[in-house]
Write an enzyme that holds these catalytic residues in place. Sequence first.
Site, mmCIF file in Angstrom:
data_model
loop_
_atom_site.group_PDB
_atom_site.id
_atom_site.type_symbol
_atom_site.label_atom_id
_atom_site.label_comp_id
_atom_site.label_asym_id
_atom_site.label_seq_id
_atom_site.Cartn_x
_atom_site.Cartn_y
_atom_site.Cartn_z
ATOM 1 N N GLY A 10 0.762 -16.336 -9.321
ATOM 2 C CA GLY A 10 0.036 -17.252 -10.191
ATOM 3 C C GLY A 10 -0.916 -18.146 -9.165
ATOM 4 C CB SER A 128 5.937 -34.497 -10.476
ATOM 5 O OG SER A 128 5.116 -35.612 -11.074
ATOM 6 C CE LYS A 182 7.172 -32.564 -13.345
ATOM 7 N NZ LYS A 182 6.535 -32.023 -14.293
ATOM 8 C CG HIS A 185 8.969 -36.894 -13.454
ATOM 9 N ND1 HIS A 185 7.793 -36.603 -13.929
ATOM 10 C CD2 HIS A 185 8.579 -37.827 -12.235
ATOM 11 C CE1 HIS A 185 6.831 -37.053 -13.206
ATOM 12 N NE2 HIS A 185 7.378 -37.844 -12.250
ATOM 13 C CG ASN A 186 7.083 -34.275 -17.163
ATOM 14 O OD1 ASN A 186 7.262 -34.348 -15.977
ATOM 15 N ND2 ASN A 186 6.268 -33.101 -17.662
ATOM 16 C CD GLU A 189 3.601 -37.548 -16.569
ATOM 17 O OE1 GLU A 189 4.165 -37.064 -15.624
ATOM 18 O OE2 GLU A 189 3.049 -36.696 -17.479
ATOM 19 N NE ARG A 445 29.057 -41.310 -41.168
ATOM 20 C CZ ARG A 445 30.209 -41.204 -40.801
ATOM 21 N NH1 ARG A 445 31.040 -42.027 -40.529
ATOM 22 N NH2 ARG A 445 30.362 -39.713 -40.448
#
Length: 468
Positions: A10, A128, A182, A185-186, A189, A445
């Site tokens: 890729g 990242s 990750k 992390h996002n 972000e 409840r």
Amino acid sequence: MGQQHLGIIGLGVMGFNLGLNAEGKGFPVAGFDASAEKTRQVAAQVAGKNFAVAHSLRELADALERPRRILIMVPAGAPVDSVLGELRPLLDPDDIVIDGGNSHFKDTERRARDLEHAGLRFFGMGVSGGEEGALRGPSLMPGGHEESYRHLEPLLTRMAAQVADGPCCAYIGPGGSGHYVKMVHNGIEYGILELIAETYGILKNVLGLSTTEIRDIFAAWSDSDLNSFLLEITALVLAKIDPETGQPLVELILDEAEQKGTGKWTAQDAMDLGVAIPTLASAVEARILSSQKQDRLAASEILRGPARRFAGDRKPWIARLRDAYQLAVITCYAQGFEQLYVASHEYDYRLRLAEIARIWKGGCIIRARMLDAVQAAFTAQPQLKNLMLSPVFSRAANELSESLREVVRTVVDLGAPGLAFAASLGYIDSYRQRRLPANLLQALRDCFGAHTYRRVDRDGVFHTDWSR
Ligand code: 6PG
């Protein structure tokens, strides 16, 4: 047998830039892309470099030294499975395959299990830093087979961004832990991006400042102890003038936020784990609301807000907004790290939170000066569940909370959007209560569904017939 140290599948901008990065640090690379056009372009761009371009996966496999190290940089989801399916028969036991995309950690867990059965070693690696980071030094979060990490460490630690206390790469943990970290992390972000957007909206629409004045404020914050990559690029973006119209380009951009899913996954998994991350979740919801432009246009004709205008002194109020922003960002880190703490136990990832804070100090999108203090807090208390309980961050929260309250009060009073700011304040106000009104919730409840409740004055589980 081949000699190239790293294979990349890729060669889009991320894969290609990571390849150039590795080659530039002295690691021979071989690359493959399914597109013949891309292969031609890359071959022309790497002429003279130790970067072989393969025309098939077989050629790529043959070009690599053993155990092979192959980094897959294709879009998350089905393309990863398809590449793995084609690659698998070409590999030998102990070869290492790394998925460097934003894959869902549960897909990574599944792929790791499948490949381990064949004796292959699979790593899910968070990467990242965007295009620039991939080329110059990203933050790398590799998770997978610990023993095989020694075959990756020299390469990855050289490729990663470097900060004063080391490379922004560390072994994260087993299974899907690298992609999990990750993902969170996002999520952070998303939270910080939304807070920046709300701050801009407040400065523009509540205080009536020009884009240039707002730019100057972000630039000043960025030049202070608040410094972060996202504040730096906010000042950069706000300064950009559209050459055709002469207006700030940002004002010409359609207000519909897009997303690829990692913020949503963070919120979904937080729900599964029972971790409250209201600021991060509200950032996903704010993007969803923004994307419903036609609905908002219709609602704007029907639903009215207050007619009041900001009446105070702007300068001291902007100082309070700065404090509010700082505390709201602290809540983003607190929520994200609490999610990591809980996930680490739940999924047996054995995460080292101080080390994660350290590798986020350079290269990645949420790098910020504040991470020094986050790292120090987790170094001093490795089992700290919530950052806001550490001496440094509890002091900051107590000092800054009146400013956050003042900002939320004003935003609410004037009817301005501030989902993430309000969520941060609500988070702190709920978290610090000895007693929440959940006692009534439990009673209700039990009343409608006989769900039972526990009492504060004795052990056991109780049910009451509330109608008698
Ligand atoms: C990074 C980023 C990156 C992410 C983009 C887009 O750390 O380099 O997190 O991996 O894909 O920021 O994410 P959204 O399209 O969901 O905003």
